[in-house]
Design a protein around this motif. Sequence first.
Motif, PDB file in Angstrom:
ATOM      1  N   LYS A   1       0.183   5.702  -7.072  1.00 38.47           N
ATOM      2  CA  LYS A   1       0.425   4.897  -5.871  1.00 38.47           C
ATOM      3  C   LYS A   1      -0.564   3.736  -5.777  1.00 38.47           C
ATOM      4  O   LYS A   1      -1.717   3.857  -6.168  1.00 38.47           O
ATOM      5  CB  LYS A   1       0.283   5.763  -4.621  1.00 38.47           C
ATOM      6  CG  LYS A   1       1.398   6.757  -4.445  1.00 38.47           C
ATOM      7  CD  LYS A   1       1.240   7.472  -3.137  1.00 38.47           C
ATOM      8  CE  LYS A   1       2.355   8.474  -2.942  1.00 38.47           C
ATOM      9  NZ  LYS A   1       2.225   9.168  -1.663  1.00 38.47           N
ATOM     10  N   TRP A   2      -0.080   2.615  -5.232  1.00 41.18           N
ATOM     11  CA  TRP A   2      -0.937   1.463  -4.961  1.00 41.18           C
ATOM     12  C   TRP A   2      -1.928   1.840  -3.876  1.00 41.18           C
ATOM     13  O   TRP A   2      -1.554   2.409  -2.854  1.00 41.18           O
ATOM     14  CB  TRP A   2      -0.112   0.269  -4.466  1.00 41.18           C
ATOM     15  CG  TRP A   2       0.521  -0.529  -5.540  1.00 41.18           C
ATOM     16  CD1 TRP A   2       1.825  -0.458  -5.938  1.00 41.18           C
ATOM     17  CD2 TRP A   2      -0.081  -1.531  -6.354  1.00 41.18           C
ATOM     18  NE1 TRP A   2       2.054  -1.339  -6.952  1.00 41.18           N
ATOM     19  CE2 TRP A   2       0.903  -2.014  -7.230  1.00 41.18           C
ATOM     20  CE3 TRP A   2      -1.367  -2.051  -6.432  1.00 41.18           C
ATOM     21  CZ2 TRP A   2       0.640  -3.002  -8.166  1.00 41.18           C
ATOM     22  CZ3 TRP A   2      -1.623  -3.043  -7.367  1.00 41.18           C
ATOM     23  CH2 TRP A   2      -0.619  -3.505  -8.216  1.00 41.18           C
ATOM     24  N   ASP A   3      -3.192   1.478  -4.063  1.00 44.75           N
ATOM     25  CA  ASP A   3      -4.217   1.689  -3.051  1.00 44.75           C
ATOM     26  C   ASP A   3      -4.506   0.401  -2.288  1.00 44.75           C
ATOM     27  O   ASP A   3      -5.531   0.289  -1.632  1.00 44.75           O
ATOM     28  CB  ASP A   3      -5.519   2.178  -3.699  1.00 44.75           C
ATOM     29  CG  ASP A   3      -5.424   3.611  -4.155  1.00 44.75           C
ATOM     30  OD1 ASP A   3      -4.609   4.361  -3.610  1.00 44.75           O
ATOM     31  OD2 ASP A   3      -6.171   3.978  -5.075  1.00 44.75           O
ATOM     32  N   GLY A   4      -3.644  -0.563  -2.415  1.00 42.75           N
ATOM     33  CA  GLY A   4      -3.839  -1.843  -1.752  1.00 42.75           C
ATOM     34  C   GLY A   4      -2.540  -2.620  -1.753  1.00 42.75           C
ATOM     35  O   GLY A   4      -1.469  -2.031  -1.830  1.00 42.75           O
TER      36      GLY A   4
ATOM     37  N   TYR B   1     -16.247   1.084   4.650  1.00 46.51           N
ATOM     38  CA  TYR B   1     -15.092   0.222   4.408  1.00 46.51           C
ATOM     39  C   TYR B   1     -15.428  -0.844   3.377  1.00 46.51           C
ATOM     40  O   TYR B   1     -16.499  -1.451   3.420  1.00 46.51           O
ATOM     41  CB  TYR B   1     -14.614  -0.454   5.699  1.00 46.51           C
ATOM     42  CG  TYR B   1     -14.040   0.523   6.680  1.00 46.51           C
ATOM     43  CD1 TYR B   1     -12.717   0.933   6.565  1.00 46.51           C
ATOM     44  CD2 TYR B   1     -14.812   1.052   7.712  1.00 46.51           C
ATOM     45  CE1 TYR B   1     -12.179   1.839   7.460  1.00 46.51           C
ATOM     46  CE2 TYR B   1     -14.291   1.957   8.605  1.00 46.51           C
ATOM     47  CZ  TYR B   1     -12.971   2.346   8.468  1.00 46.51           C
ATOM     48  OH  TYR B   1     -12.445   3.248   9.353  1.00 46.51           O
TER      49      TYR B   1
ATOM     50  N   PHE C   1       0.838  -1.186   0.000  1.00 43.01           N
ATOM     51  CA  PHE C   1       0.000   0.000   0.000  1.00 43.01           C
ATOM     52  C   PHE C   1       0.881   1.246   0.000  1.00 43.01           C
ATOM     53  O   PHE C   1       1.825   1.357   0.770  1.00 43.01           O
ATOM     54  CB  PHE C   1      -0.911  -0.002   1.236  1.00 43.01           C
ATOM     55  CG  PHE C   1      -1.831   1.184   1.292  1.00 43.01           C
ATOM     56  CD1 PHE C   1      -3.045   1.144   0.649  1.00 43.01           C
ATOM     57  CD2 PHE C   1      -1.466   2.335   1.972  1.00 43.01           C
ATOM     58  CE1 PHE C   1      -3.900   2.229   0.691  1.00 43.01           C
ATOM     59  CE2 PHE C   1      -2.305   3.426   2.021  1.00 43.01           C
ATOM     60  CZ  PHE C   1      -3.525   3.379   1.376  1.00 43.01           C
ATOM     61  N   GLY C   2       0.587   2.179  -0.908  1.00 42.81           N
ATOM     62  CA  GLY C   2       1.317   3.441  -0.966  1.00 42.81           C
ATOM     63  C   GLY C   2       2.564   3.441  -1.826  1.00 42.81           C
ATOM     64  O   GLY C   2       3.119   4.502  -2.111  1.00 42.81           O
TER      65      GLY C   2
ATOM     66  N   ARG D   1       4.855   3.305  -5.195  1.00 36.53           N
ATOM     67  CA  ARG D   1       4.650   3.880  -6.527  1.00 36.53           C
ATOM     68  C   ARG D   1       4.584   2.782  -7.576  1.00 36.53           C
ATOM     69  O   ARG D   1       5.361   1.850  -7.574  1.00 36.53           O
ATOM     70  CB  ARG D   1       5.792   4.821  -6.878  1.00 36.53           C
ATOM     71  CG  ARG D   1       5.851   6.004  -5.963  1.00 36.53           C
ATOM     72  CD  ARG D   1       5.583   7.274  -6.732  1.00 36.53           C
ATOM     73  NE  ARG D   1       5.668   8.404  -5.838  1.00 36.53           N
ATOM     74  CZ  ARG D   1       4.675   9.239  -5.633  1.00 36.53           C
ATOM     75  NH1 ARG D   1       3.544   9.090  -6.275  1.00 36.53           N
ATOM     76  NH2 ARG D   1       4.803  10.243  -4.814  1.00 36.53           N
ATOM     77  N   ARG D   2       3.607   2.912  -8.471  1.00 33.30           N
ATOM     78  CA  ARG D   2       3.453   2.021  -9.622  1.00 33.30           C
ATOM     79  C   ARG D   2       4.023   2.722 -10.842  1.00 33.30           C
ATOM     80  O   ARG D   2       4.446   3.871 -10.769  1.00 33.30           O
ATOM     81  CB  ARG D   2       1.972   1.743  -9.874  1.00 33.30           C
ATOM     82  CG  ARG D   2       1.293   1.026  -8.763  1.00 33.30           C
ATOM     83  CD  ARG D   2      -0.187   0.936  -8.983  1.00 33.30           C
ATOM     84  NE  ARG D   2      -0.497   0.203 -10.213  1.00 33.30           N
ATOM     85  CZ  ARG D   2      -1.701  -0.055 -10.623  1.00 33.30           C
ATOM     86  NH1 ARG D   2      -2.746   0.355  -9.933  1.00 33.30           N
ATOM     87  NH2 ARG D   2      -1.916  -0.707 -11.730  1.00 33.30           N
TER      88      ARG D   2
ATOM     89  N   SER E   1     -13.330  -3.930   0.698  1.00 33.90           N
ATOM     90  CA  SER E   1     -12.095  -4.562   0.227  1.00 33.90           C
ATOM     91  C   SER E   1     -12.373  -5.207  -1.119  1.00 33.90           C
ATOM     92  O   SER E   1     -13.493  -5.628  -1.402  1.00 33.90           O
ATOM     93  CB  SER E   1     -11.550  -5.584   1.241  1.00 33.90           C
ATOM     94  OG  SER E   1     -12.507  -6.576   1.540  1.00 33.90           O
TER      95      SER E   1
END
Length: 79
Positions: free
Chosen positions: A20-23, A62, A11-12, A14-15, A64
Amino acid sequence: MPVGGKLVARFGERRAGGVKWDGVLVATERGAPVRAVYGGRVSMPTGPGLGLLTYVDHGEGYMSLYGHNERLYKAAASG
């Protein structure tokens, strides 16, 4: 973790393209069972690029998502 395996994206991080990755992304063996991280209702899956995708609504804002699945064994909740 929803599945055992090697954590390949956190999570977070860089792609490609600076997004940024959100998971998290977990590499695992084909056919490994994936379980929701918390109880909830399976909602209608949508979205390109992640193969068979399951959304679980845990309530109170929330949610997933579980992508790159080979098979889905739960259906969207009715009602």
